[in-house]
Design a protein around this motif. Structure first.
Motif, PDB file in Angstrom:
ATOM      1  N   ILE A 525      11.205   8.474  36.313  1.00  0.00           N
ATOM      2  CA  ILE A 525      10.443   7.422  35.623  1.00  0.00           C
ATOM      3  C   ILE A 525       9.145   7.987  35.072  1.00  0.00           C
ATOM      4  CG2 ILE A 525       9.268   5.219  35.925  1.00  0.00           C
ATOM      5  CD1 ILE A 525      11.372   4.471  37.976  1.00  0.00           C
ATOM      6  N   LEU A 526       8.492   8.848  35.854  1.00  0.00           N
ATOM      7  CA  LEU A 526       7.253   9.462  35.372  1.00  0.00           C
ATOM      8  C   LEU A 526       7.513  10.265  34.098  1.00  0.00           C
ATOM      9  CD1 LEU A 526       5.666  10.735  38.735  1.00  0.00           C
ATOM     10  CD2 LEU A 526       4.989   8.731  37.399  1.00  0.00           C
ATOM     11  N   SER A 527       8.582  11.027  34.101  1.00  0.00           N
ATOM     12  CA  SER A 527       8.920  11.816  32.912  1.00  0.00           C
ATOM     13  C   SER A 527       9.258  10.910  31.731  1.00  0.00           C
ATOM     14  CB  SER A 527      10.097  12.738  33.216  1.00  0.00           C
ATOM     15  OG  SER A 527       9.756  13.681  34.204  1.00  0.00           O
ATOM     16  N   PHE A 528      10.029   9.872  32.010  1.00  0.00           N
ATOM     17  CA  PHE A 528      10.413   8.937  30.954  1.00  0.00           C
ATOM     18  C   PHE A 528       9.185   8.295  30.320  1.00  0.00           C
ATOM     19  CE2 PHE A 528      11.337   4.494  29.810  1.00  0.00           C
ATOM     20  CZ  PHE A 528      12.283   4.691  28.807  1.00  0.00           C
ATOM     21  N   ALA A 573       0.441   5.468  35.197  1.00  0.00           N
ATOM     22  CA  ALA A 573       0.256   4.266  36.016  1.00  0.00           C
ATOM     23  C   ALA A 573       0.562   3.023  35.193  1.00  0.00           C
ATOM     24  CB  ALA A 573      -1.174   4.217  36.553  1.00  0.00           C
ATOM     25  N   PHE A 574       0.006   2.953  33.976  1.00  0.00           N
ATOM     26  CA  PHE A 574       0.260   1.800  33.112  1.00  0.00           C
ATOM     27  C   PHE A 574       1.759   1.658  32.837  1.00  0.00           C
ATOM     28  CE2 PHE A 574      -4.125   2.212  30.819  1.00  0.00           C
ATOM     29  CZ  PHE A 574      -4.738   1.674  31.931  1.00  0.00           C
ATOM     30  N   GLU A 580       8.177  -1.731  35.616  1.00  0.00           N
ATOM     31  CA  GLU A 580       8.536  -2.593  36.743  1.00  0.00           C
ATOM     32  C   GLU A 580       8.326  -4.072  36.437  1.00  0.00           C
ATOM     33  OE1 GLU A 580       6.210  -1.088  39.990  1.00  0.00           O
ATOM     34  OE2 GLU A 580       7.061   0.917  39.819  1.00  0.00           O
ATOM     35  N   GLY A 581       7.844  -4.390  35.236  1.00  0.00           N
ATOM     36  CA  GLY A 581       7.727  -5.782  34.829  1.00  0.00           C
ATOM     37  C   GLY A 581       6.329  -6.353  34.856  1.00  0.00           C
ATOM     38  N   TYR A 582       5.326  -5.558  35.208  1.00  0.00           N
ATOM     39  CA  TYR A 582       3.949  -6.029  35.182  1.00  0.00           C
ATOM     40  C   TYR A 582       3.384  -5.896  33.765  1.00  0.00           C
ATOM     41  CZ  TYR A 582       4.150  -5.570  40.280  1.00  0.00           C
ATOM     42  OH  TYR A 582       4.492  -5.690  41.610  1.00  0.00           O
ATOM     43  N   ASN A 583       2.387  -6.710  33.457  1.00  0.00           N
ATOM     44  CA  ASN A 583       1.650  -6.569  32.205  1.00  0.00           C
ATOM     45  C   ASN A 583       0.365  -5.805  32.462  1.00  0.00           C
ATOM     46  OD1 ASN A 583       3.489  -8.080  30.633  1.00  0.00           O
ATOM     47  ND2 ASN A 583       2.568  -9.987  31.341  1.00  0.00           N
ATOM     48  N   VAL A 584      -0.176  -5.212  31.411  1.00  0.00           N
ATOM     49  CA  VAL A 584      -1.455  -4.500  31.491  1.00  0.00           C
ATOM     50  C   VAL A 584      -2.336  -5.008  30.363  1.00  0.00           C
ATOM     51  CG1 VAL A 584      -2.621  -2.271  31.323  1.00  0.00           C
ATOM     52  CG2 VAL A 584      -0.413  -2.429  32.506  1.00  0.00           C
ATOM     53  N   ARG A 585      -3.551  -5.353  30.707  1.00  0.00           N
ATOM     54  CA  ARG A 585      -4.548  -5.738  29.692  1.00  0.00           C
ATOM     55  C   ARG A 585      -5.801  -4.918  29.962  1.00  0.00           C
ATOM     56  NH1 ARG A 585      -6.678  -9.972  26.291  1.00  0.00           N
ATOM     57  NH2 ARG A 585      -8.940 -10.126  26.538  1.00  0.00           N
ATOM     58  N   ILE A 586      -6.221  -4.151  28.990  1.00  0.00           N
ATOM     59  CA  ILE A 586      -7.443  -3.364  29.132  1.00  0.00           C
ATOM     60  C   ILE A 586      -8.382  -3.738  27.995  1.00  0.00           C
ATOM     61  CG2 ILE A 586      -6.377  -1.380  27.921  1.00  0.00           C
ATOM     62  CD1 ILE A 586      -8.261   0.407  29.636  1.00  0.00           C
TER      63      ILE A 586
END
Length: 916
Positions: A525-528, A573-574, A580-586
């Motif tokens: 997953i990290l590589s992807f 990390a993002f 995994e289905g989480y959203n990120v807002r920065i």
């Protein structure tokens, strides 16, 4: 005599009314060249009509100056406004004018100019007026003038009038009840401002009927308790329980509570078969600071609603409405309002138009209006965003209600901000224990001579035959009886259960124990994610420098799983969270690229300015999305906004990044009153993450320190007991990209939420020594609050130096270059919670060590020294010595030569300490 003019349909003034003239109105004779010969009579008629239109426009623009919107004015009323003089426009009262297409409420007929002026006076110069001619949109100006002029003849049905009277009488009785039962209470009652009850009553009803499902409201002190216990159904018994000094939360919850005037409500209101949910946010005494919080919470709700196609970055849900209620002096005086208004139509912050209501008491604390601002109105700030303003005299509840209807219709139609300024007064002083005659004797002579608005309006309805004197008395009596019954139930009522619901279901309050969370991710997953993070369309042209430093460099690191720098770890990390289905807002200033041009999660086509976010294109079935919110140049409003967003969206990694760490002092109010204390006071969980760049690199006083000492002073981390997860703030200073990676992921994978302050790096962003490998991010790995020294023999160690962040690499370089064998370097990665157990375990390796040193870049009176010393000595049980810069007033020096001298001193001093 005939004159030649080109007769075409055209615009007159700002109203865009089109005038079409047929050939036979005044006997026009059409010529072969397309021109018309027009009689002088027609020209005079058109000139008069044009002048009349100018007069109407003048009333629309200047009528408010003449209006009687102030119920307690000490100043002389302006009865003569030059712009409204009829002669100014070449007209006289004997003229007849055609009002068709000019004055909407006139019935589109011809009338004497005198009659037309009287109509204009009634519309714009009585107890209600408006400012709207500055609106940039011609469509909005036309619509607003037409709808405002219709208010003059609008009817209010009998049932609505009776409901208004009832709500105002109940509000009045509530204040009288509290005054009798609690004579020493500062309740910030609504006496003098009862006219705002029709506003809330009608807005809630219109929202329910109009398809609004939820209203998120920011509400100040004045009249708050009246509204909560009246229209918003807050049980008076619970309020009386608070007044007895009892908690409003169960004993099983850890909290400090807050004062009565900060309580909130969240309730469904039913209007026949329609309903609307109203949420009043808890707020601090910095009243206007809650406004951006309400916007952030509103936008999060609009996104979660998902009927606005958030995934495609399209529409927001129009079923969530933001309402902000202001005090007059606070609105014009507090800078957060300018910052908040400035976000109203900016991408990633807009909420589709906020309804603003100003409870205009014409006082700020005890300062009269003329000394509290430099503008005519407290609402003049609204003009910066071209928001229309309606001014209304609060002594006239029916006008308040009519204005509310127009406010709601405008917001729904144009999805823009609009203001209703209700001019009223405070019967008492700043609070009920204050004597306003100290500073405002003349004003309060007028106020104390006035009869109450509820009584006056009830008498009006009695005179109209809609209400009897007995019914009026019974409304107050019945409400008093109800309040007395609630008062008797105080000892038997139970506080609300604040357990997690709705979006917060399955979350818990953190416990007083440390829990280790596996935040590692599979290498595939990290590589992807790493490879996808630099993919963009073939026809998308990125900056040439990024092709080398961003694309090729990252791909090489990902393929080897080595040399993972700060930006890459952050992206991993993002992306893994989004996978995994989480959203990120920065959000923050230029966060898409990062203050130090290190992030580049947002790419910009060099030819078209098109924006592309690679992480939003991981795979076709992607659920988690990233919102990159490059913010306005604001700290206070933006941080408040992000806090509000985090309250509503626990599955969204919500990040605010300061341009430089110490810039967060521009957001000190929301940090102090919401972020640091929201959970202890109000049991509100937030997973907001704050990134505060920090490091002494010779950049001067304003770009070095994130004020670690100030942040740590606001934590409840214990000096004499071991901390658990239930601290109010997590404060960490990671020294490796892997540590940062785990901190970000930990914010989401835990079953509780805590604000996280990361003392973020600057030079470490590209320091080759400050890199990590995939092995530090795989399953089974996690954030480590203490990092030990793996490059020394514990049996040879006589001195232990504890440090944190960037300074570790300075000390490491000195240790290696000088081949120092008897000194161990330990990194403190977490300050709060304070890692007592981990420190004890690490220090247990060094049985021969006799000296413990704390070394830091910051001056002695700053940084983590005072915080670490007390906890280290009390909990670890060892004495610790300080080495670093001496005390300083400014956070850093601004002269390069002095900085270099200090930097060499703080590098060498810890190692030289034992040689004396």
């Amino acid at each position: 005599m005939l004159s030649k003019v080109v007769c075409r349909s055209g615009r007159l003034g700002c109203n865009n009314r089109k005038w079409y003239h047929s050939d036979n109105v005044f006997g026009y004779r059409k010529k072969t060249d397309g021109m018309f010969s027009v009689p002088e009579q027609a020209l005079q008629y058109r000139s008069k009509q044009s002048n009349f239109f100018r007069l109407v426009t003048a009333y629309r623009e200047h009528g408010h100056k003449k209006a009687s919107i102030d119920p307690i004015s000490l100043s002389k009323h302006m009865s003569q406004i030059p712009e409204l003089e009829v002669k100014r426009y070449g007209l006289n009262e004997t003229d007849f004018v055609d009002t068709q297409h000019i004055l909407e409420c006139s019935g589109n007929r011809k009338m004497a100019l005198k009659e037309a002026v009287e109509l204009l006076e009634d519309i714009y110069c009585t107890n209600i007026s408006a400012e709207f001619t500055f609106l940039e949109s011609e469509e909005e100006r036309e619509w607003f003038s037409a709808e405002f002029e219709k208010l003059h003849s609008a009817e209010i049905d009998s049932d609505t009038k009776l409901e208004m009277a009832k709500e105002m009488l109940k509000a009045q009785e509530f204040d009288r009840f509290l005054a009798a039962k609690y004579p020493g209470l500062k309740r910030y009652g609504g006496e003098g401002a009862e006219g705002m009850m029709p506003f809330f009553m009608e807005l809630f009803r219109l929202s329910a009927v109009g398809g609004v499902e939820e209203i998120v409201s920011a509400l100040p002190h004045r009249g708050r308790l009246n509204i909560l216990t009246g229209l918003l159904k807050y049980p008076p018994a619970l309020m009386f329980r608070r007044l007895k000094g009892e908690k409003d939360f169960p004993d099983t919850y850890q909290a400090t509570g807050d004062v009565l005037s900060h309580i909130n409500a969240s309730v469904n209101l039913h209007f026949g078969n329609d309903k609307v949910h109203v949420t009043v946010l808890k707020n601090p005494s910095h009243l206007e600071a809650v406004n951006p919080v309400s916007m952030g919470k509103t936008r999060a709700k609009q996104m979660l609603k998902r009927d606005g196609d958030y995934a495609a970055h399209g529409r927001l849900s129009d079923k969530i409405l933001n309402l902000q209620v202001h005090g007059d002096a606070a609105f014009i005086g507090q800078g957060v309002n300018q910052e908040t208004l400035n976000m109203c139509r900016t991408p990633h912050f807009e909420v589709g138009g906020t309804i603003h209501m100003v409870t205009n008491n014409q006082l700020g604390f005890t300062t009269p209006a003329e000394r509290g601002r430099s503008s005519r109105y407290c609402t003049d700030l609204a003009k910066m965003i071209s928001a229309p303003i309606i001014h209304v005299n609060g002594d006239y509840p029916e006008l308040v209600l009519k204005a509310t209807r127009l406010v709601f219709e405008y917001q729904r139609k144009f999805r823009k901000d609009i203001f209703l300024d209700i001019n009223c007064f405070r019967l008492w002083g700043h609070n009920e224990l204050d004597d306003p005659f100290f500073t405002n004797p003349l004003l309060y002579k007028i106020i104390r001579s006035k009869r109450s608005v509820p009584d006056l309006y009830a008498e009006k309805l009695i005179n109209e035959g809609l209400l009897s004197t007995e019914e009026k008395v019974n409304i107050s009596k019945d409400h008093s009886t109800c309040l007395n019954q609630e008062y008797k139930q105080t000892d038997h009522c139970k506080p609300y259960d604040p357990s997690f619901k709705n979006n917060w279901e399955n979350f818990v309050q953190a416990q007083n124990q440390i829990t280790i969370w596996d935040t590692g991710v599979n290498s595939d997953i990290l590589s992807f994610v790493g490879n996808k993070s630099v993919k963009y369309p073939d026809d998308f042209k990125i900056h040439p420098t990024l092709q080398k430093t961003y694309v090729k460099s990252r791909l090489a690191k990902i393929s080897q799983g080595l040399g993972i720098d700060w930006a890459t770890a952050e992206t991993l990390a993002f992306g893994s969270l989004m996978y995994e289905g989480y959203n990120v807002r920065i959000s923050g200033q230029d966060v898409g690229r990062g203050t130090f041009s290190h992030r580049h999660v947002m790419l910009v086509d060099q030819d078209t300015n098109e924006i592309y976010i690679p992480l939003n294109n991981l795979h076709k079935e992607q659920i988690g999305y990233m919102e990159v919110a490059n913010s306005t140049l604001s700290e206070e409003a933006v941080l408040g906004y992000e806090y509000g967003f985090s309250l509503e969206s626990p599955r969204n990694l919500c990040i605010w990044e300061a341009q430089f760490g110490d810039f967060f002092n521009g957001a000190q109010i929301p940090f102090d009153t919401f972020v640091a204390t929201g959970e202890p006071k109000w049991l509100l969980s937030s997973g907001l993450t704050m990134l505060l760049p920090h490091g002494y690199d010779g950049a001067g006083p304003d770009h070095s320190s994130s004020r670690i000492e100030r942040i740590l002073l606001q934590t409840d981390s214990k000096e004499d007991a071991v901390d658990g997860d239930n601290v109010n703030l997590q404060v960490c200073q990671p020294s490796t990209p892997a540590q940062y990676f785990h901190l970000l992921r930990r914010q989401m994978v835990r079953n509780f939420r805590k604000p996280l302050i990361i003392i973020a790096p600057k030079t470490l962003l590209r320091l080759s020594e400050a890199t990590s490998s995939f092995s530090e991010m795989l399953p089974g790995t996690s954030f480590l609050p203490v990092l030990g020294d793996n490059m020394c023999d514990p049996e040879k160690v006589k001195k232990v130096i504890l440090t944190s962040g960037k300074h570790y690499y300075t000390l490491l370089n000195k240790k290696l270059s000088s081949n120092i064998q008897d000194t161990a370097l330990i990194r403190l990665e977490s300050f709060s919670p304070f890692p007592t157990a981990e420190l004890l375990q690490e220090l247990g390796k060094y049985r021969r060590a006799t000296v413990m040193i704390w070394s830091q870049e910051e001056p002695r009176n700053m940084g983590a020294w005072s915080f670490v010393k007390a906890r280290f000595e009390n909990l670890v049980g060892r004495k610790i010595i300080y080495t670093g810069r001496p005390t300083l007033a400014a956070s850093a020096v601004g002269v390069a030569e002095i900085h270099k001298h200090e930097a060499k001193f703080v590098e060498e001093r810890p190692f030289a300490f034992m040689s004396r």
